[in-house]
Design an enzyme around this catalytic site. Sequence first.
Site, PDB file in Angstrom:
ATOM      1  N   HIS A  58    -118.785 -51.080 -27.038  1.00  0.00           N
ATOM      2  CA  HIS A  58    -118.741 -51.450 -28.458  1.00  0.00           C
ATOM      3  C   HIS A  58    -119.245 -52.871 -28.670  1.00  0.00           C
ATOM      4  O   HIS A  58    -118.605 -53.834 -28.246  1.00  0.00           O
ATOM      5  CB  HIS A  58    -117.300 -51.343 -28.972  1.00  0.00           C
ATOM      6  CG  HIS A  58    -117.181 -51.292 -30.452  1.00  0.00           C
ATOM      7  ND1 HIS A  58    -117.147 -50.113 -31.168  1.00  0.00           N
ATOM      8  CD2 HIS A  58    -117.089 -52.276 -31.385  1.00  0.00           C
ATOM      9  CE1 HIS A  58    -117.026 -50.369 -32.457  1.00  0.00           C
ATOM     10  NE2 HIS A  58    -117.002 -51.690 -32.623  1.00  0.00           N
ATOM     11  N   ASP A  60    -120.919 -55.215 -31.979  1.00  0.00           N
ATOM     12  CA  ASP A  60    -121.181 -55.218 -33.420  1.00  0.00           C
ATOM     13  C   ASP A  60    -122.332 -56.129 -33.823  1.00  0.00           C
ATOM     14  O   ASP A  60    -122.388 -56.585 -34.981  1.00  0.00           O
ATOM     15  CB  ASP A  60    -119.917 -55.633 -34.177  1.00  0.00           C
ATOM     16  CG  ASP A  60    -118.925 -54.486 -34.342  1.00  0.00           C
ATOM     17  OD1 ASP A  60    -119.300 -53.478 -34.958  1.00  0.00           O
ATOM     18  OD2 ASP A  60    -117.791 -54.596 -33.852  1.00  0.00           O
ATOM     19  N   GLU A 171    -119.096 -46.392 -36.539  1.00  0.00           N
ATOM     20  CA  GLU A 171    -117.691 -46.780 -36.488  1.00  0.00           C
ATOM     21  C   GLU A 171    -117.012 -46.467 -37.815  1.00  0.00           C
ATOM     22  O   GLU A 171    -117.098 -47.220 -38.769  1.00  0.00           O
ATOM     23  CB  GLU A 171    -117.560 -48.270 -36.168  1.00  0.00           C
ATOM     24  CG  GLU A 171    -116.109 -48.686 -35.948  1.00  0.00           C
ATOM     25  CD  GLU A 171    -115.972 -50.145 -35.575  1.00  0.00           C
ATOM     26  OE1 GLU A 171    -114.925 -50.504 -35.014  1.00  0.00           O
ATOM     27  OE2 GLU A 171    -116.906 -50.933 -35.844  1.00  0.00           O
ATOM     28  N   HIS A 198    -111.943 -46.037 -39.338  1.00  0.00           N
ATOM     29  CA  HIS A 198    -111.857 -47.469 -39.071  1.00  0.00           C
ATOM     30  C   HIS A 198    -110.453 -47.881 -39.509  1.00  0.00           C
ATOM     31  O   HIS A 198    -109.480 -47.205 -39.164  1.00  0.00           O
ATOM     32  CB  HIS A 198    -112.969 -48.252 -39.778  1.00  0.00           C
ATOM     33  CG  HIS A 198    -113.059 -49.668 -39.304  1.00  0.00           C
ATOM     34  ND1 HIS A 198    -112.686 -50.731 -40.078  1.00  0.00           N
ATOM     35  CD2 HIS A 198    -113.443 -50.180 -38.111  1.00  0.00           C
ATOM     36  CE1 HIS A 198    -112.841 -51.856 -39.391  1.00  0.00           C
ATOM     37  NE2 HIS A 198    -113.293 -51.552 -38.189  1.00  0.00           N
ATOM     38  N   HIS A 243    -109.028 -47.155 -33.346  1.00  0.00           N
ATOM     39  CA  HIS A 243    -108.721 -47.344 -34.780  1.00  0.00           C
ATOM     40  C   HIS A 243    -107.891 -46.220 -35.395  1.00  0.00           C
ATOM     41  O   HIS A 243    -107.396 -46.389 -36.509  1.00  0.00           O
ATOM     42  CB  HIS A 243    -109.992 -47.522 -35.620  1.00  0.00           C
ATOM     43  CG  HIS A 243    -110.599 -48.876 -35.544  1.00  0.00           C
ATOM     44  ND1 HIS A 243    -110.030 -49.984 -36.120  1.00  0.00           N
ATOM     45  CD2 HIS A 243    -111.734 -49.321 -34.945  1.00  0.00           C
ATOM     46  CE1 HIS A 243    -110.783 -51.046 -35.896  1.00  0.00           C
ATOM     47  NE2 HIS A 243    -111.817 -50.680 -35.170  1.00  0.00           N
ATOM     48  N   HIS A 264    -112.992 -49.176 -27.805  1.00  0.00           N
ATOM     49  CA  HIS A 264    -112.566 -50.579 -27.732  1.00  0.00           C
ATOM     50  C   HIS A 264    -111.088 -50.676 -28.108  1.00  0.00           C
ATOM     51  O   HIS A 264    -110.740 -51.064 -29.209  1.00  0.00           O
ATOM     52  CB  HIS A 264    -113.445 -51.487 -28.600  1.00  0.00           C
ATOM     53  CG  HIS A 264    -113.515 -51.140 -30.056  1.00  0.00           C
ATOM     54  ND1 HIS A 264    -113.828 -49.895 -30.533  1.00  0.00           N
ATOM     55  CD2 HIS A 264    -113.305 -51.900 -31.171  1.00  0.00           C
ATOM     56  CE1 HIS A 264    -113.823 -49.897 -31.849  1.00  0.00           C
ATOM     57  NE2 HIS A 264    -113.498 -51.108 -32.265  1.00  0.00           N
ATOM     58  N   ASP A 330    -116.105 -55.517 -27.905  1.00  0.00           N
ATOM     59  CA  ASP A 330    -116.005 -55.782 -29.343  1.00  0.00           C
ATOM     60  C   ASP A 330    -116.681 -57.099 -29.719  1.00  0.00           C
ATOM     61  O   ASP A 330    -116.346 -57.708 -30.736  1.00  0.00           O
ATOM     62  CB  ASP A 330    -114.540 -55.791 -29.803  1.00  0.00           C
ATOM     63  CG  ASP A 330    -114.372 -55.348 -31.261  1.00  0.00           C
ATOM     64  OD1 ASP A 330    -115.392 -55.069 -31.915  1.00  0.00           O
ATOM     65  OD2 ASP A 330    -113.229 -55.300 -31.729  1.00  0.00           O
TER      66      ASP A 330
END
Length: 429
Positions: A58, A60, A171, A198, A243, A264, A330
Site C-alpha cells: 500500500h 498512496d 481503496e 475506507h 479498514h 496495511h 502506507d
Amino acid sequence: MAHKKTVTLGILLVSAVMAVAIAVPIASNTGSDSDSPAQINQLFGRTVLDEVPLIDGHNDLPWNLYNFERNRINGFELNSDLKTHPVWGPSTSSHTDIPRLKQGKVGAQFWVAYVSCGNQYKDAVERTLEQIDVIKRVVRKYPEHLQYVTSTEGIMEAFRAGKIGSLIAVEGGHSMDSRLAVLRMYYELGVRYMTLTHSCNTPWADASPIDNQNDAQLRNVTVWGRNVVWEMNRLGMLIDLSHVSYGVMVDVLEHTKAPVIFSHSSSHTVFQHHRNVQDDVLAKLVENKGIIMVNFYTGFIGGRSINNVITHLNHIKSITGPDHIGLGGDFDGVDDVPVGLDDVSKYPDLFDLLADGTYTNGTTFTPWTREDLRKLAGENLLRVFGEVERVRDSMVDVEPYEDLIPYQDFVDAGVADQPCMSDIDIHKA
C-alpha cells in the site's frame, strides 16, 4: 617452451587468486561454525531483497500527485530527490520517489487509487478513474524504472528485469458506487485489489470506526455484499480487509472462495485500535491462507519507533507463523511514520534488524531466518495472489454476478428515505 610454461603458471596463479576472492564473500555470507545465529542472520538481512521482490501492499503516492500536482505530471519529476522539492519536501506525508524506492530495494508496489469518503454517492467513480489514469501515466513515464504488471508472473518478470513491478489498487468500496459493472471495469483497467471500505460504511459493508460505537446497528456484510465478494473471487481480484469492521472481517472470511489480504493493518493485541486485526481473526486468516501486511503509521502501531513495527511483526508471527505476513507501509498516505522507517528507502534496515534479532535499544528477540524474511518480503503475497488467480481460473464457467443492490440497503444504511410503493416497484431486486 619455458615462456609458455611461465604464462601458464601466471594464469594458474591469477585463477587461484580470483577463486579465493570469490570464495571469501561467499563464505562470509554463509557464516562460520563459530558465528552466533544472530551474526549469521544479520549477514543476509537486506540481501534477501536481492533474492525475492519486496512487495509493499500500500502506497498512496497517487493521492499526493492529486493533492500537490492535481495529477498534472508532465512537468513533475518523480525521478529526483523530492526531499529538496519546495512543495513535496516540507510535507510530512511525502515519503516516496524513484531514487528512494531503488535505495529501499522495493521490487513491487501496489499504487493506490484512493478518493475520499466525501465523494461517496457523488463523483467517486469519476475521481477513481482519474487516479487510475495518473498511476498508469506515471508508470509509462519511467519505463526504465517502473513496469506495469497485473499478475504474479508479471511481478517476477519485472523483478528479473530490475524494475519495480507496479500494480493498481482501489481503496474503498465507495469507489464502485454499489455497481458490480463498475467493479468489473476496474478489473479490466488493471485494478488487482479493492479495499472493501475506507473509513466510511458503504450500503453493503461496515467500516472499522463502527466498532468504536457502542450503540451502532451492525450490518457487517449484507446479503448483497456477498455478491461483491464472490464477483471479486470470480474476477481474480484480491479482497482487501484493511479498514473494514470486525464483523466484515469475520463475514468475508466465512464466505470468500479465495484467500484475502489486509494490505496495511497491524495487531490489535499490540495496540488496540479499531484499524488493527484481533488475534481470533488472525487465526481465521491462517485457515483462509491469506496475508496481513503490516502498517507503519504511528497512530496504528502505538509508537514512533521502528521497534514498534517489529513488535507488531513478532506478535503476528507468533499467531500466524511466518507464512501469512507481509509489509504495507502506507507511505504517502500518513503524516507520521516511525523513526528508522522514515520513507521507502528504509526497508533494508528493517530486514537487518529482523535478521539480527535485536531492537534498536539493544534488547533481543528470536531472529527471523532467511526463509522467514523471504516470505515476509514477497513470497507470501505471491502465494496468496497465485491462489486468487487459481480460484479465478476455476470459476471461468461461472457467469458474472449481476444482482442489483436492493434499495432497502440504502435505506438501512441511512442514506435514502423509506420508498413509497412506486419506488419499490422500480427498485425491486
